[in-house]
Design a protein around this motif. Sequence first.
Motif, PDB file in Angstrom:
ATOM      1  N   LEU A 223       0.774  -1.382   0.111  1.00 43.52           N
ATOM      2  CA  LEU A 223       0.082  -0.041  -0.139  1.00 43.52           C
ATOM      3  C   LEU A 223       1.080   1.298  -0.027  1.00 43.52           C
ATOM      4  N   ARG A 224       2.005   1.240   0.769  1.00 44.74           N
ATOM      5  CA  ARG A 224       2.822   2.564   0.911  1.00 44.74           C
ATOM      6  C   ARG A 224       3.411   2.754  -0.570  1.00 44.74           C
ATOM      7  N   ALA A 225       3.725   1.582  -1.088  1.00 50.45           N
ATOM      8  CA  ALA A 225       4.409   1.664  -2.531  1.00 50.45           C
ATOM      9  C   ALA A 225       3.674   2.333  -3.399  1.00 50.45           C
ATOM     10  N   GLN A 226       2.383   2.212  -3.283  1.00 48.82           N
ATOM     11  CA  GLN A 226       1.303   2.715  -4.219  1.00 48.82           C
ATOM     12  C   GLN A 226       1.200   4.170  -3.985  1.00 48.82           C
ATOM     13  N   TRP A 227       1.127   4.579  -2.704  1.00 45.72           N
ATOM     14  CA  TRP A 227       0.952   6.096  -2.309  1.00 45.72           C
ATOM     15  C   TRP A 227       2.054   6.949  -2.216  1.00 45.72           C
ATOM     16  N   GLY A 228       3.240   6.226  -2.068  1.00 41.84           N
ATOM     17  CA  GLY A 228       4.550   6.929  -1.980  1.00 41.84           C
ATOM     18  C   GLY A 228       5.010   6.655  -0.477  1.00 41.84           C
ATOM     19  N   ALA A 229       6.458   6.337  -0.388  1.00 51.77           N
ATOM     20  CA  ALA A 229       6.816   6.048   0.765  1.00 51.77           C
ATOM     21  C   ALA A 229       7.060   6.863   1.804  1.00 51.77           C
ATOM     22  N   ARG A 230       7.245   8.175   1.234  1.00 52.30           N
ATOM     23  CA  ARG A 230       7.775   9.388   1.857  1.00 52.30           C
ATOM     24  C   ARG A 230       6.433   9.943   2.392  1.00 52.30           C
ATOM     25  N   ARG A 231       5.253   9.660   1.798  1.00 52.87           N
ATOM     26  CA  ARG A 231       4.044  10.463   1.929  1.00 52.87           C
ATOM     27  C   ARG A 231       3.771  10.546   3.421  1.00 52.87           C
ATOM     28  N   PRO A 232       3.305  11.459   4.140  1.00 51.60           N
ATOM     29  CA  PRO A 232       2.777  11.229   5.386  1.00 51.60           C
ATOM     30  C   PRO A 232       1.406  10.623   5.395  1.00 51.60           C
ATOM     31  N   VAL A 233       1.162   9.658   6.438  1.00 56.62           N
ATOM     32  CA  VAL A 233      -0.011   9.013   6.516  1.00 56.62           C
ATOM     33  C   VAL A 233      -0.194   8.615   7.870  1.00 56.62           C
ATOM     34  N   PRO A 259       0.602  19.331   2.990  1.00 54.70           N
ATOM     35  CA  PRO A 259      -0.322  19.179   2.065  1.00 54.70           C
ATOM     36  C   PRO A 259      -0.383  17.895   0.998  1.00 54.70           C
ATOM     37  N   ASP A 260       0.391  16.919   1.302  1.00 53.70           N
ATOM     38  CA  ASP A 260       0.342  15.762   0.622  1.00 53.70           C
ATOM     39  C   ASP A 260      -0.074  14.651   1.603  1.00 53.70           C
ATOM     40  N   ALA A 261      -0.623  14.924   2.776  1.00 51.66           N
ATOM     41  CA  ALA A 261      -0.881  13.893   3.871  1.00 51.66           C
ATOM     42  C   ALA A 261      -2.048  13.227   3.690  1.00 51.66           C
ATOM     43  N   LEU A 262      -2.050  12.094   4.283  1.00 54.97           N
ATOM     44  CA  LEU A 262      -3.214  11.071   3.831  1.00 54.97           C
ATOM     45  C   LEU A 262      -3.835  10.766   5.099  1.00 54.97           C
ATOM     46  N   LEU A 263      -5.051  10.678   5.454  1.00 52.74           N
ATOM     47  CA  LEU A 263      -5.649  10.340   6.404  1.00 52.74           C
ATOM     48  C   LEU A 263      -6.580   8.844   6.217  1.00 52.74           C
ATOM     49  N   LEU A 264      -6.332   7.848   6.875  1.00 56.31           N
ATOM     50  CA  LEU A 264      -7.117   6.715   6.704  1.00 56.31           C
ATOM     51  C   LEU A 264      -7.862   6.671   7.926  1.00 56.31           C
ATOM     52  N   ILE A 265      -9.255   6.456   7.734  1.00 53.73           N
ATOM     53  CA  ILE A 265     -10.437   6.612   8.816  1.00 53.73           C
ATOM     54  C   ILE A 265     -11.179   5.483   8.772  1.00 53.73           C
ATOM     55  N   ALA A 306     -14.881  -1.366   5.470  1.00 52.55           N
ATOM     56  CA  ALA A 306     -14.948  -2.783   5.511  1.00 52.55           C
ATOM     57  C   ALA A 306     -14.497  -3.265   7.335  1.00 52.55           C
ATOM     58  N   MET A 307     -14.794  -4.580   7.485  1.00 54.92           N
ATOM     59  CA  MET A 307     -14.714  -4.825   8.844  1.00 54.92           C
ATOM     60  C   MET A 307     -13.398  -5.804   8.891  1.00 54.92           C
ATOM     61  N   GLY A 308     -12.716  -5.914   9.685  1.00 52.26           N
ATOM     62  CA  GLY A 308     -11.592  -6.731   9.930  1.00 52.26           C
ATOM     63  C   GLY A 308     -10.488  -6.456   9.276  1.00 52.26           C
ATOM     64  N   GLU A 309     -10.174  -5.264   8.692  1.00 52.44           N
ATOM     65  CA  GLU A 309      -9.010  -5.352   7.869  1.00 52.44           C
ATOM     66  C   GLU A 309      -7.964  -3.930   8.114  1.00 52.44           C
ATOM     67  N   LEU A 310      -8.403  -3.785   9.570  1.00 48.33           N
ATOM     68  CA  LEU A 310      -7.137  -2.608  10.156  1.00 48.33           C
ATOM     69  C   LEU A 310      -5.711  -3.101  10.106  1.00 48.33           C
ATOM     70  N   MET A 311      -5.320  -4.330  10.377  1.00 49.71           N
ATOM     71  CA  MET A 311      -4.085  -4.364  10.572  1.00 49.71           C
ATOM     72  C   MET A 311      -3.144  -4.042   9.359  1.00 49.71           C
ATOM     73  N   PRO A 312      -3.183  -4.365   8.048  1.00 51.77           N
ATOM     74  CA  PRO A 312      -2.587  -3.869   6.979  1.00 51.77           C
ATOM     75  C   PRO A 312      -2.474  -2.471   6.845  1.00 51.77           C
ATOM     76  N   PHE A 313      -3.499  -1.598   7.066  1.00 54.46           N
ATOM     77  CA  PHE A 313      -3.586  -0.206   7.313  1.00 54.46           C
ATOM     78  C   PHE A 313      -2.818   0.175   8.296  1.00 54.46           C
ATOM     79  N   TYR A 314      -2.885  -0.528   9.502  1.00 53.26           N
ATOM     80  CA  TYR A 314      -1.850   0.126  10.546  1.00 53.26           C
ATOM     81  C   TYR A 314      -0.521  -0.065   9.891  1.00 53.26           C
ATOM     82  N   ALA A 315      -0.133  -1.206   9.338  1.00 55.20           N
ATOM     83  CA  ALA A 315       1.205  -1.316   8.984  1.00 55.20           C
ATOM     84  C   ALA A 315       1.636  -0.371   7.783  1.00 55.20           C
ATOM     85  N   ALA A 316       0.682   0.185   7.278  1.00 48.78           N
ATOM     86  CA  ALA A 316       0.894   0.943   6.070  1.00 48.78           C
ATOM     87  C   ALA A 316       1.249   2.568   6.486  1.00 48.78           C
TER      88      ALA A 316
END
Length: 420
Positions: A223-233, A259-265, A306-316
């Motif tokens: 996921l990080r590779a898709q939106w940029g490793a240095r992008r603040p998330v 200005p390039d920061a991303l929020l996952l909620i 979606a339910m039950g998918e938090l861990m990969p997004f925590y990792a990202a």
Amino acid sequence: MRYFYTFVMYLATPLIMLRLWIRGARYGNYHRRWPERFGLFQRPQFTGSLWVHAVSVGEVNAAEPLIKALRHDYPNAPLVVTTVTPTGSARVHQLFGDSVFHVYLPYDLPFAVHRFLKRVRPRLALIVETEIWPNLYFACRRRGIPLMIVNARLSERSMRGYRPLLSLVRPALRTVRQIAAQSRTDAARYRLLGADQAKVMVSGNLKFDMPVPDGAVDEGAALRAQWGARRPVWIAASTHEGEELAVLEAHLDVLRRLPDALLLIAPRHPERFKLVEHSARSLGFSVATRSVERVPGAHQVFVIDAMGELMPFYAAADLAFVGGSLVPIGGHNVLEPAALARPVLVGPHTFNFEEITLTLIREGGADRVEHVDQLGRHVLELLRDERRRTQMGCQARRVFDSERGAVARVMELINRVLGE
């Protein structure tokens, strides 16, 4: 007192039926399963089952390593898992599929409890965290079914709620074979409620033994590779009404500097998915969702609907805010981001995970946001300080690793009870 309680439960049955109807309208096929709440379901073709009750998603997640240990140590024993909520049911099926028998827990009405126990015929009952149902507990004792409360937790708020009902709760707790508490504080509170002191022990928190899902770290890296490793998330997980707007406003503060920061909620409840998406769009954010876009692109907010998918997004993510803590819900599981070495932010209300949260804060793996207006500042400071994020993440993971072993301690108790 228990007869009076049962009488009140019967009087409340019409309201219970109304609530079932409302919930059935909200959750797809739930209306087809409401008879289970009265002990009406097809009798499974087994006997001598091991029964685990976990109220909802959080308790199911906590019980996951224990259920896997039961499957390993007792491969021939049927496993029954009950929940109360549809989201809990969905999580059971997601984790275990058809390898366990899932049914909704019956209401604490004598006839419903009788039907349930007659159908699943357990040889052991394991209640996860905090569920004190007098009629159910006494029915287990009458049938000779040993009942244990595992990962037992009792917040100060729950303690206050039970105190007026001591004449009802104390006899129920006296039917319990063993109470394995998460912490010394939880153990002390159970004793104050009237549990037999000799039957209360501290086993630790099962959630420390939860496995990081296979592929979660790799999926997060992808996921990080898709939106940029240095992008603040950053991620705001398990959010509730009353704090989601604060999270979105905090992200506005972050975007002014980054200005390039991303929020996952990730809202805690599915019925809030659309509401949060619409709120983000109304504030002018460019928004993507898990159900449509799957992964964010140049978006500012990504709603994990979606339910039950938090861990990969925590990792990202670079850091995690764990919800239910800016409002007096009591907070949710801070151990998931800690397991992935992510720095943790929480609000002032963390009584559901009191000792764990205090330990993380004391050891430098988490920070507390005392007021909603301060969330944006805390997030921004961490996003701009990679060294501190790394230090906090390492400390969070160290705390997580140091507390493991609760499953083994609980399994030792279970083996002893079954051996008797």
